[in-house]
Design a protein around this motif. Structure first.
Motif, PDB file in Angstrom:
ATOM      1  N   LYS A  79     -32.720  -9.432 -25.502  1.00  0.00           N
ATOM      2  CA  LYS A  79     -32.955 -10.822 -25.117  1.00  0.00           C
ATOM      3  C   LYS A  79     -34.285 -10.874 -24.375  1.00  0.00           C
ATOM      4  O   LYS A  79     -34.800  -9.852 -23.936  1.00  0.00           O
ATOM      5  N   ASN A  80     -34.803 -12.057 -24.221  1.00  0.00           N
ATOM      6  CA  ASN A  80     -36.050 -12.243 -23.486  1.00  0.00           C
ATOM      7  C   ASN A  80     -35.920 -11.669 -22.079  1.00  0.00           C
ATOM      8  O   ASN A  80     -34.957 -11.960 -21.373  1.00  0.00           O
ATOM      9  N   GLY A  81     -36.884 -10.839 -21.670  1.00  0.00           N
ATOM     10  CA  GLY A  81     -36.901 -10.285 -20.323  1.00  0.00           C
ATOM     11  C   GLY A  81     -36.159  -8.971 -20.168  1.00  0.00           C
ATOM     12  O   GLY A  81     -36.156  -8.396 -19.080  1.00  0.00           O
ATOM     13  N   ASP A  82     -35.502  -8.463 -21.223  1.00  0.00           N
ATOM     14  CA  ASP A  82     -34.810  -7.171 -21.136  1.00  0.00           C
ATOM     15  C   ASP A  82     -35.815  -6.051 -20.909  1.00  0.00           C
ATOM     16  O   ASP A  82     -37.017  -6.217 -21.137  1.00  0.00           O
ATOM     17  N   GLU A  83     -35.313  -4.902 -20.480  1.00  0.00           N
ATOM     18  CA  GLU A  83     -36.168  -3.743 -20.229  1.00  0.00           C
ATOM     19  C   GLU A  83     -35.668  -2.541 -21.027  1.00  0.00           C
ATOM     20  O   GLU A  83     -34.470  -2.293 -21.082  1.00  0.00           O
ATOM     21  N   ILE A  84     -36.600  -1.832 -21.628  1.00  0.00           N
ATOM     22  CA  ILE A  84     -36.275  -0.585 -22.325  1.00  0.00           C
ATOM     23  C   ILE A  84     -36.273   0.516 -21.274  1.00  0.00           C
ATOM     24  O   ILE A  84     -37.287   0.747 -20.613  1.00  0.00           O
ATOM     25  N   LEU A  85     -35.138   1.179 -21.116  1.00  0.00           N
ATOM     26  CA  LEU A  85     -35.000   2.182 -20.061  1.00  0.00           C
ATOM     27  C   LEU A  85     -35.436   3.571 -20.510  1.00  0.00           C
ATOM     28  O   LEU A  85     -35.975   4.343 -19.725  1.00  0.00           O
ATOM     29  N   ASP A  86     -35.191   3.915 -21.764  1.00  0.00           N
ATOM     30  CA  ASP A  86     -35.523   5.249 -22.277  1.00  0.00           C
ATOM     31  C   ASP A  86     -36.895   5.190 -22.943  1.00  0.00           C
ATOM     32  O   ASP A  86     -37.037   4.649 -24.039  1.00  0.00           O
ATOM     33  N   THR A  87     -37.911   5.721 -22.253  1.00  0.00           N
ATOM     34  CA  THR A  87     -39.278   5.667 -22.782  1.00  0.00           C
ATOM     35  C   THR A  87     -39.913   7.056 -22.770  1.00  0.00           C
ATOM     36  O   THR A  87     -39.530   7.915 -21.984  1.00  0.00           O
ATOM     37  N   GLN A  88     -40.875   7.239 -23.648  1.00  0.00           N
ATOM     38  CA  GLN A  88     -41.655   8.471 -23.699  1.00  0.00           C
ATOM     39  C   GLN A  88     -43.121   8.082 -23.804  1.00  0.00           C
ATOM     40  O   GLN A  88     -43.515   7.397 -24.739  1.00  0.00           O
ATOM     41  N   GLY A  89     -43.915   8.528 -22.822  1.00  0.00           N
ATOM     42  CA  GLY A  89     -45.328   8.188 -22.788  1.00  0.00           C
ATOM     43  C   GLY A  89     -46.121   8.935 -23.842  1.00  0.00           C
ATOM     44  O   GLY A  89     -45.618   9.807 -24.547  1.00  0.00           O
ATOM     45  N   SER A  90     -47.389   8.592 -23.924  1.00  0.00           N
ATOM     46  CA  SER A  90     -48.262   9.246 -24.898  1.00  0.00           C
ATOM     47  C   SER A  90     -48.592  10.664 -24.447  1.00  0.00           C
ATOM     48  O   SER A  90     -48.592  10.985 -23.266  1.00  0.00           O
ATOM     49  N   VAL A  91     -48.866  11.505 -25.416  1.00  0.00           N
ATOM     50  CA  VAL A  91     -49.205  12.897 -25.161  1.00  0.00           C
ATOM     51  C   VAL A  91     -50.724  13.025 -25.126  1.00  0.00           C
ATOM     52  O   VAL A  91     -51.415  12.521 -26.008  1.00  0.00           O
ATOM     53  N   ASP A  92     -51.230  13.688 -24.098  1.00  0.00           N
ATOM     54  CA  ASP A  92     -52.669  13.910 -23.977  1.00  0.00           C
ATOM     55  C   ASP A  92     -53.050  15.101 -24.850  1.00  0.00           C
ATOM     56  O   ASP A  92     -52.833  16.257 -24.479  1.00  0.00           O
ATOM     57  N   LEU A  93     -53.583  14.821 -26.023  1.00  0.00           N
ATOM     58  CA  LEU A  93     -53.892  15.859 -27.003  1.00  0.00           C
ATOM     59  C   LEU A  93     -54.951  16.830 -26.498  1.00  0.00           C
ATOM     60  O   LEU A  93     -54.850  18.032 -26.718  1.00  0.00           O
ATOM     61  N   MET A  94     -55.949  16.334 -25.775  1.00  0.00           N
ATOM     62  CA  MET A  94     -57.022  17.212 -25.298  1.00  0.00           C
ATOM     63  C   MET A  94     -56.504  18.221 -24.274  1.00  0.00           C
ATOM     64  O   MET A  94     -56.927  19.378 -24.264  1.00  0.00           O
ATOM     65  N   SER A  95     -55.585  17.808 -23.397  1.00  0.00           N
ATOM     66  CA  SER A  95     -55.052  18.769 -22.427  1.00  0.00           C
ATOM     67  C   SER A  95     -54.168  19.800 -23.125  1.00  0.00           C
ATOM     68  O   SER A  95     -54.132  20.955 -22.714  1.00  0.00           O
ATOM     69  N   MET A  96     -53.462  19.397 -24.172  1.00  0.00           N
ATOM     70  CA  MET A  96     -52.651  20.367 -24.931  1.00  0.00           C
ATOM     71  C   MET A  96     -53.541  21.409 -25.596  1.00  0.00           C
ATOM     72  O   MET A  96     -53.229  22.602 -25.578  1.00  0.00           O
ATOM     73  N   VAL A  97     -54.642  20.968 -26.175  1.00  0.00           N
ATOM     74  CA  VAL A  97     -55.578  21.902 -26.811  1.00  0.00           C
ATOM     75  C   VAL A  97     -56.172  22.828 -25.755  1.00  0.00           C
ATOM     76  O   VAL A  97     -56.282  24.040 -25.961  1.00  0.00           O
ATOM     77  N   GLY A  98     -56.527  22.277 -24.591  1.00  0.00           N
ATOM     78  CA  GLY A  98     -57.075  23.102 -23.507  1.00  0.00           C
ATOM     79  C   GLY A  98     -56.079  24.138 -23.018  1.00  0.00           C
ATOM     80  O   GLY A  98     -56.440  25.292 -22.763  1.00  0.00           O
ATOM     81  N   GLN A  99     -54.819  23.763 -22.887  1.00  0.00           N
ATOM     82  CA  GLN A  99     -53.788  24.718 -22.473  1.00  0.00           C
ATOM     83  C   GLN A  99     -53.630  25.814 -23.506  1.00  0.00           C
ATOM     84  O   GLN A  99     -53.480  26.991 -23.170  1.00  0.00           O
ATOM     85  N   PHE A 100     -53.649  25.458 -24.778  1.00  0.00           N
ATOM     86  CA  PHE A 100     -53.513  26.453 -25.836  1.00  0.00           C
ATOM     87  C   PHE A 100     -54.679  27.437 -25.815  1.00  0.00           C
ATOM     88  O   PHE A 100     -54.491  28.637 -25.903  1.00  0.00           O
ATOM     89  N   ILE A 101     -55.882  26.919 -25.645  1.00  0.00           N
ATOM     90  CA  ILE A 101     -57.061  27.792 -25.632  1.00  0.00           C
ATOM     91  C   ILE A 101     -57.050  28.698 -24.407  1.00  0.00           C
ATOM     92  O   ILE A 101     -57.334  29.889 -24.502  1.00  0.00           O
TER      93      ILE A 101
END
Length: 171
Positions: A125-147
């Motif tokens: 309904k109007n004004g509801d909130e999604i409680l289960d969320t997953q933010g974006s993944v920082d691809l550059m930090s993942m590549v840096g961690q791998f390297i």
């Protein structure tokens, strides 16, 4: 002046025709996409720890099909998370226990909001909130961690750190 019109009249007419076609194309695109708005949209909010790549106008999709768009992105002053307002098509009748994830279309692709439908029989309904969320993944930090971690393992690095005069470990 009269000779000028006679000499360049055809070019002026072609230029006017090009301008009119461009205006018509812009009007047609605006009408075809609904002007970027979702008619009679249901507004749903969600909090994300990281909303990189999400801006107003970003697609909201379910199973790869666009059902809405991001209406607003702002910082929540209480939690310091990104508060994202979604404008969702009411005909989609998404369950109110659905989850949301910020996803990319690939390594070089754009970012969009993916809604994973829940199992509830009650739609948003109007004004509801999604409680289960997953933010974006920082691809550059993942590549840096791998390297940075690919050259050594924690087991090999520990003895050298404990005794600086010790001989290097052999593989």
């Amino acid at each position: 002046m009269r000779s000028l019109v006679k000499e360049h009249g055809a070019e002026a007419l072609i230029g006017l025709l090009v301008v009119l076609i461009a205006i018509w194309f812009g009007w047609f695109a605006f009408q075809r996409t609904g002007g970027g708005r979702v008619p009679n949209a249901i507004r749903v909010n969600a909090l994300f720890p990281n909303a990189s790549g999400i801006n107003p106008g970003t697609d909201v999709r379910v199973a790869g099909i666009k059902i809405g768009q991001v209406a607003e992105v702002k910082l929540d002053p209480k939690t310091f998370q990104a508060e994202v307002a979604l404008a969702i098509d009411p005909n989609s009748k998404l369950p109110d226990d659905s989850s949301a994830a910020i996803t990319s279309e690939g390594i070089l692709g754009g970012t969009y909001m993916n809604i994973i439908p829940g199992g509830s029989s009650t739609p948003f309904k109007n004004g509801d909130e999604i409680l289960d969320t997953q933010g974006s993944v920082d691809l550059m930090s993942m590549v840096g961690q791998f390297i940075n971690k690919s050259g050594s393992s924690p087991a090999k690095a520990a003895p050298a750190a404990a005794d600086p005069g010790a001989a290097p470990a052999t593989p």
